[in-house]
Scaffold this active site. Structure first.
Site, PDB file in Angstrom:
ATOM      1  N   ASP A 160       0.847  -1.204   0.000  1.00 40.62           N
ATOM      2  CA  ASP A 160       0.000   0.000   0.000  1.00 40.62           C
ATOM      3  C   ASP A 160       0.877   1.248   0.000  1.00 40.62           C
ATOM      4  O   ASP A 160       2.083   1.184   0.226  1.00 40.62           O
ATOM      5  CB  ASP A 160      -0.896  -0.032   1.251  1.00 40.62           C
ATOM      6  N   GLU A 181       2.477   5.140  -4.143  1.00 39.20           N
ATOM      7  CA  GLU A 181       2.343   6.057  -5.313  1.00 39.20           C
ATOM      8  C   GLU A 181       3.603   6.876  -5.581  1.00 39.20           C
ATOM      9  O   GLU A 181       3.747   7.321  -6.713  1.00 39.20           O
ATOM     10  CB  GLU A 181       1.156   6.994  -5.091  1.00 39.20           C
ATOM     11  N   ASP A 184      -9.444   3.091  -2.480  1.00 39.45           N
ATOM     12  CA  ASP A 184     -10.348   3.546  -1.411  1.00 39.45           C
ATOM     13  C   ASP A 184     -11.662   4.064  -1.985  1.00 39.45           C
ATOM     14  O   ASP A 184     -11.855   5.268  -2.153  1.00 39.45           O
ATOM     15  CB  ASP A 184      -9.666   4.634  -0.581  1.00 39.45           C
TER      16      ASP A 184
END
Ligand SMILES: *[C@@H]1O[C@H](CO)[C@@H](O)[C@H](O)[C@H]1NC(C)=O
Ligand SMILES: *[C@@H]1O[C@H](CO)[C@@H](O)[C@H](O)[C@H]1NC(C)=O
Ligand SMILES: *[C@@H]1O[C@H](CO)[C@@H](O)[C@H](O)[C@H]1NC(C)=O
Ligand SMILES: *[C@@H]1O[C@H](CO)[C@@H](O)[C@H](O)[C@H]1NC(C)=O
Ligand SMILES: *[C@@H]1O[C@H](CO)[C@@H](O)[C@H](O)[C@H]1NC(C)=O
Length: 949
Positions: A461, A464, A628
Site C-alpha cells: 500500500d 504512489e 479507497d
C-alpha cells in the site's frame, strides 16, 4: 487505505488494550503532530482550467522531416524545428524519427531529441520494450495491416489500416510539440468514436468526448475522473463502421494528460520521449492480447486466491482476528483468507508487530492454525520506512531503518541528504528500488519478519509513493518522532449509510442538526491557505523546472502541486534519476522487488501480491484492488468499468473493496455488492477504521445472500481458474465487456453495467438502491445466441438489441449461461482446498446449433514451476459429449454429474462409454447423475463419451 478525515487517533487505538485511559491521554498530548502547513504545496492552476492558457496546437510551428532513409523494417529521418515557440518548455531543434514495423501486428513510432543529455529515456531493463520479431534485417511490408505514411513538410504522420483503407491515427493539421517539459501530439478520431483505456481512473468504461485524463500516480480515495493510484498510457479504439479495433500504447513514465474530444485525441507528457506502439487487432480481445503480451503477461495466481477474502482496517488484536474467523465458521460462510491492515504493526512501523495486541507468539500460532485449516493470511506493508528518533534508544532500535542507511537504499534530496517525508508512523524514508543494494535489503526485511509472521502473500500500500507532507519535511527533525499524521482524528463524517436520509428522514434530520453543531466548532486546518505563486512555473533549461513545470496538469490534489501528498519530484534515486521522471513507476519497481523476495522465501509457490500503484507490466508481478472507494451504489457500479480497464492493462486479478471502504455500508448495499463481487476476478470485503462493521455475517440476510453466491463462485472455481490460466498464457481477460464479446454490435459500445465471466456467464447485477428489477441486454438472443437462466436452466426468450427487465429482488443476482459452452464445476467446500477434493460436474449449455465446447485446466494450484498439469477439451454435438484430456496431473476426483441444457425432447437412452446411466429430464434439461462409478479413477483420467438419444 488513506482518507485523512477518517483517521482515528493512533494512541487512543493502542491505549484501548495497552494502557489505562489517563496515561493514554497524556501521551497523546505530548505527541507532536505534523504541522498542517507542511502538507501544503504551491498552488498551481491546471492549464485545462485556464481559459486564457495558450493552446499549443494553435501556436506551435512544428517540424519538417528531412534526411529520410528507408530501413529494413521502416524508416528513419531527422525532424527539424521550424521555429521555436518555447511555450511550456524549451523546444528541441532536432529530433530523430524512427519507424519500425516490429511484427505483422505491431508498428513503433519513436521520436526523441538528437541530443539526449537532459532527456529521460525509460530504460529497457526497467520497463520492457516491445521489440522487433523475426529477422531484424528483413520484413515483408505486405503482411502488415498497419501502414505508416507521412508528410515531410510540416511533419505529420498517419497510421492507415491497409485492409480497410481507414486512417487509424493521424496528426495531420496539428504541429508536433517537443520541448524539455512538454511533448504534445494529436490524432483525429472519427465522430462517435469508442475509446476505452487510459487509466487508472474512476469513470464509465467508455472515454467519451469531453473527458480529460490525468496520468500521475496519486494516493486519493477514488474520486470520479481524478488521477488515482496507477498509470496506464494505453487505449483501444473500436471502429464499428469497419468492424475493426486497434490499440495505442505510449511507453512513457511521464506525468501525462489526455484530452478526448468529439473528433480528436490530444496527448501531452511533461518529459521523456515519444515511443508509440500501434497494435493492429483487429478485434478488441486481440488488441488486448497483443498489448499484454508485450508489457508482460499477468502472473499466474494460486488457486486459493480465488477464494473469499475478508479484511478491514480496525481488527484490533489477534483475538479479534480469531473471532472474525470463528464468526465466518459459525455462520458457515466460506472464508479463505483473513487480512490485516496497519493495525497489527507496532506504531505503524513496517515489519513489526504490536507487542500487546499482536504479540509474536500468539500471532504466529494464530497463523499456523489458519494454515492447518487451509486458510490464509495476508498483511499490509507500506512503502515508507519509519525513521526513528535518535534520542530515544527504544525507538531507535529499528533495524529496517538502520540496515537501509547502512546499505544506502533510501531516496535522497538533490543535495545528497536523506529525503525524509511523513507517513503513518511519523517521519519516514523511502526505499529506492533503483539503488544497488535495495533488493538485498528488502529481502532481509521480509525474511526476518517472516520468521514471526508466516504470511501467504503481501499487500503493498501507499506506493504512489505517498507522503503526507510536501518535500523533505522531516529533515533535521527526527528527534520529534514519532510525529502524528496531520489529520483530524476519530471522526467518521458519514454516520449513516447512503439513502438513510430518505428512509429514516426524521431521525436523520435531528442527528444532522447535532452533528453540524459540533462540526462548526471544530472545523479547522483544512481551510488553511496556500501561497499562490504561479510565477514559479517558469521555463528552465536542461531538465527544466521539475518542481513547478510550466505546463500544469490537473493533478487531483487540492493545490495541484505534483509534490503534494507524495514524495516530491526532486527526490533523487541513487543513479541520479529524478522522481519527476519515474514517479509513476514507484509501485512497479516495488512490485518487481517484492515478487523476487517472495520467490526467495517460498521458491516454488506463486507469489501473491496485491498492490495499489500499477504501471504497464505490473500484472506480471501483482494483483490489484480498486483502492479507497465509498460505500455507495455508484461505487459498486464503477467497480465494473474499473476492473474491465485494469484487465485491458494486463492486471489479471482485480476487485474492489466490496461493500465499500469509506463511509457506512448498509444491508442492502452490502448484499448487492457481495453478490456482484462473487463474479469478479478478486473478491475481498474491506472497510475503513471506525466505520460500522460490514462482514457478511453482520446482517442475517447478507449472510444468506453472500453464501448463495460464494457457493456459486466456488462451484465455478474450475471455470475461473481455467479462464485465469488463459489470461496468464494469452492475456485474454477473465472478466469481459459485452463490447469485447460482441464487437460488431454498436449498441453495446460502453455497456458496463453487465459483464461476462469467461465466454459463458453473463452477470446482470442490480446497481441501484431500492430496485427489485434490473434491465439487461442479451446480445444475439433469438438469433445466433441462446441464453439460459443459471438458477432454473430454462431457455430464455430474450430479444437481441433490446433491454429486458429481469426480476431481481434483494438476494437475487441474475445470471445467465450463454449457449454453446461447457462449464466445468466442482462441488463447493468451505475452503478452496476442500472444494478441490469434491467431485466434478459439467454444465453443457447447447447453442442454437445444439453444439457446445469448453475446456478445463488443472494443476496443483500453487507451484511456481508447474511440472504436472491437465488439459481437458469438451465437445458436444449430435447428442454426444466427448471429453478428451492430455497432461500428467492426476485429478483423482470422480465426475458426479453432467447437466445438459437445451435438450429438446426426453432421451430414451443415456450412455456413458456405452453403459446406461441414471438420468432425469425436465424443462429441456437433461440431468445425468451418479457417474462416480464410471469415473472412479478420476473424472478425466481417460477419454470418454456421453450420448443421449
Ligand atoms: C492562464 O494563462 C495565461 C496565458 O498563459 C497566463 O498569463 C495566466 O497567468 C494563467 N492564469 C493562471 C491563473 O495561471
Ligand atoms: C521512546 O520510544 C518508545 C518507542 O517508540 C516510546 O514508547 C517511548 O514513549 C519513547 N520515550 C520517550 C521518553 O519519548
Ligand atoms: C552501483 O552499481 C554500479 C554498477 O556496478 C556502480 O557503477 C555504482 O558505482 C554503484 N553505486 C553505488 C552507490 O554503489
Ligand atoms: C524540492 O521539492 C520540494 C517540494 O516541491 C520543495 O519544497 C523544495 O524546495 C525542493 N528542493 C529543491 C532543492 O529543489
Ligand atoms: C439498454 O439500457 C441501457 C441503460 O439504460 C442503455 O444505455 C442501452 O443503450 C440500452 N440498450 C438497448 C439495446 O436498448
Amino acid at each position: 487505505m488513506l482518507v485523512p478525515r477518517i483517521v482515528t487517533l493512533l494512541v487512543a487505538a493502542l491505549a484501548a488494550n495497552a494502557a489505562p485511559a489517563s496515561e493514554s491521554a497524556s501521551s497523546a498530548d505530548s505527541q507532536i503532530t505534523l504541522d498542517t502547513e507542511l502538507t501544503l504545496g504551491v498552488k498551481q492552476t491546471p492549464n485545462i482550467e485556464n481559459d486564457t492558457a495558450v493552446d499549443a496546437n494553435q501556436v506551435a510551428k512544428g517540424y519538417d522531416l528531412v534526411n529520410v532513409s528507408s530501413t529494413a523494417r521502416g524508416l528513419t529521418g531527422i525532424l527539424k524545428l521550424k521555429e521555436a515557440t518555447n511555450l511550456y518548455g524549451y523546444d528541441f531543434d532536432y529530433l530523430n524519427l524512427s519507424v519500425s514495423y516490429q511484427s505483422d501486428e505491431r508498428l513503433n513510432v519513436h521520436i526523441e531529441p538528437v541530443d539526449l543529455t537532459d532527456v529521460y529515456v525509460l530504460p529497457e531493463d526497467l520497463v520492457p520494450k516491445p521489440s522487433v520479431e523475426g529477422d531484424v534485417n528483413s520484413f515483408d511490408f505486405d503482411n502488415s495491416d498497419l501502414v505508416f505514411q507521412y508528410s515531410a513538410e510540416d511533419f505529420s504522420f498517419e497510421i492507415i489500416r491497409q485492409s480497410t483503407k481507414e486512417s487509424l491515427f493521424s496528426t495531420k493539421g496539428n504541429p508536433l510539440v517537443f520541448s524539455n517539459q512538454f511533448i504534445q501530439f494529436n490524432t483525429s478520431l472519427p465522430k462517435d468514436h469508442y475509446i476505452t483505456g487510459l487509466g487508472e481512473s474512476i469513470h464509465g468504461f467508455r472515454q467519451e468526448p469531453g473527458v480529460v485524463k490525468t496520468l500521475f500516480a496519486n494516493d486519493v480515495g477514488d474520486p470520479i475522473d481524478g488521477n488515482i493510484y496507477g498509470v496506464h498510457p494505453f487505449y483501444s479504439d473500436q471502429r464499428y463502421d469497419t468492424k475493426t479495433t486497434h490499440g495505442v500504447y505510449w511507453r512513457t513514465s511521464a506525468p501525462q494528460e489526455v484530452l478526448i474530444e468529439e473528433e480528436s485525441l490530444t496527448w501531452r507528457a511533461l518529459n521523456g520521449v515519444i515511443d508509440l506502439y500501434f497494435f493492429s487487432g483487429d478485434t478488441p480481445k486481440k488488441v488486448i492480447s497483443q498489448y499484454v503480451n508485450e508489457i508482460g503477461l499477468p502472473a499466474f495466481q494460486s488457486y486459493w486466491t480465488f477464494g473469499y477474502h475478508q479484511c478491514r482496517w480496525g481488527y484490533d488484536s489477534v483475538d479479534e482476528l480469531q473471532s472474525v474467523i470463528d464468526n465466518f465458521k459459525k455462520f458457515n460462510i466460506p472464508l479463505e483468507t483473513i487480512w490485516s491492515d496497519i493495525d497489527y504493526m507496532d506504531s505503524y512501523k513496517d515489519f513489526t508487530n504490536d507487542p500487546h495486541r499482536y504479540p509474536k507468539e500468539d500471532f504466529k500460532k494464530f497463523i499456523e492454525s489458519l494454515h492447518e485449516n487451509n486458510q490464509h493470511y495476508v498483511p499490509i506493508v507500506d512503502a515508507a520506512i519509519y525513521a526513528p528518533n535518535p534520542n530515544n534508544q527504544t525507538d531507535n532500535d529499528y533495524p529496517p531503518f538502520h540496515d537501509g542507511i547502512d546499505s544506502d537504499v533510501f531516496l535522497k534530496n538533490p543535495d545528497g541528504s536523506l529525503y525524509v517525508g511523513s507517513v503513518w508512523p511519523g517521519y519516514t524514508v523511502f526505499p529506492d528500488f533503483l539503488a544497488n543494494d535495495t533488493q538485498d535489503y528488502w529481502q532481509k526485511c521480509f525474511e526476518d519478519w517472516y520468521k514471526d509472521v508466516p504470511f501467504d502473500g503481501i499487500w503493498l500500500d501507499m506506493n504512489e509513493v505517498s507522503s503526507f507532507c510536501v518535500g523533505s519535511c522531516g529533515s533535521g527533525k527526527l528527534e520529534e518522532n514519532p510525529v502524528h499524521p496531520p489529520f483530524a482524528v476519530g471522526d467518521v463524517p458519514t454516520k449513516y449509510p447512503e439513502g438513510f436520509e430518505k428512509t429514516n428522514a426524521s431521525e436523520y434530520s435531528s442527528v444532522q442538526a447535532s452533528i453540524s453543531a459540533t462540526a462548526s466548532s471544530s472545523a479547522s486546518s483544512s481551510s488553511a491557505s496556500s501561497t499562490s505563486i504561479d510565477s514559479k512555473n517558469t521555463l528552465a533549461p536542461g531538465k527544466g523546472n521539475i518542481n513547478y513545470p510550466p505546463y500544469a496538469i490537473n493533478h487531483f490534489q487540492g493545490d495541484h502541486d505534483l509534490a503534494t501528498h507524495a514524495v516530491s519530484p526532486n527526490a533523487t534515486h541513487q543513479d541520479g534519476t529524478l522522481e519527476y521522471d519515474i514517479h509513476n513507476l514507484y509501485g512497479y519497481t516495488q512490485e518487481v522487488a517484492t515478487h523476487k523476495v517472495l520467490l526467495e522465501i517460498n521458491p516454488n509457490k506463486r507469489p501473491f501480491i496485491l498492490s495499489r500503484s500499477t504501471f504497464p507490466g505490473s500484472g506480471k508481478y501483482t494483483t490489484h484492488w480498486g483502492g479507497d472507494n465509498n460505500s455507495q451504489f455508484r461505487d459498486a457500479y464503477f467497480s465494473i468499468p474499473q476492473i474491465l480497464s485494469l484487465q485491458m492493462f494486463g492486471i489479471g486479478m482485480i476487485g474492489p473493496d466490496t461493500c465499500g471502504f469509506n463511509g457506512q455500508s448498509s444491508m442492502e448495499l452490502c448484499s448487492r455488492w457481495m453478490q456482484l463481487s462473487s463474479f469478479f476476478p478478486f473478491f475481498r470485503n474491506h472497510n475503513v477504521l471506525s466505520a460500522n462493521p460490514q462482514e457478511p455475517y453482520v446482517w442475517s440476510s447478507v449472510t444468506d445472500h453472500s453464501k448463495q453466491t460464494i457457493n456459486i463462485r466456488y462451484l465455478l472455481l474450475p471455470y475461473f481458474y481455467t479462464n485465469h490460466y488463459d489470461t496468464h498464457t494469452t492475456g485474454t481477460p477473465l472478466m469481459r465487456a459485452l463490447s469485447w464479446e460482441f464487437p460488431n454490435d454498436r449498441s453495446l459500445a460502453g455497456a458496463d453495467r453487465q459483464f461476462f465471466v469467461g465466454d459463458a456467464i453473463l452477470v446482470t447485477p442490480v446497481l441501484t438502491q431500492g430496485a427489485d428489477t434490473v434491465k439487461g441486454v442479451f446480445p444475439g438472443a433469438g438469433k445466433d445466441e441462446v441464453y439460459y437462466d443459471w438458477y432454473t436452466y430454462e431457455k430464455q426468450d430474450f430479444e437481441d438489441g433490446k433491454n429486458t427487465t429481469l426480476d431481481a429482488p434483494l438476494g437475487h443476482i441474475p445470471l445467465h449461461i450463454r449457449g454453446g459452452y461447457v462449464i466445468p464445476t466442482q462441488e463447493p467446500g468451505y475452503t478452496t482446498a476442500e472444494s478441490r477434493e469434491n467431485p466434478w460436474g459439467l454444465i453443457v449449455a447447447l447453442g442454437v446449433d445444439k453444439s457446445a465446447q469448453g475446456k478445463l485446466y488443472v494443476d496443483d494450484g500453487e507451484s511456481y514451476e508447474i511440472e504436472e498439469s491437465l488439459y481437458v477439451n469438451f465437445v458436444a454435438a449430435n447428442n454426444t459429449l466427448l471429453s478428451s484430456s492430455f497432461g500428467s496431473y492426476d485429478a483423482s476426483q470422480p465426475l458426479a454429474n453432467v447437466t445438459i441444457l437445451g435438450v429438446d425432447s426426453k432421451p430414451k437412452n443415456v450412455k456413458f462409454d456405452g453403459n446406461s446411466v441414471d438420468f432425469s429430464y425436465e424443462n429441456s434439461t437433461l440431468f445425468v447423475t451418479n457417474l462416480e462409478q464410471q469415473t472412479s479413477d478420476g473424472a478425466f483420467a481417460k477419454q470418454w463419451k456421453l450420448t443421449w438419444n
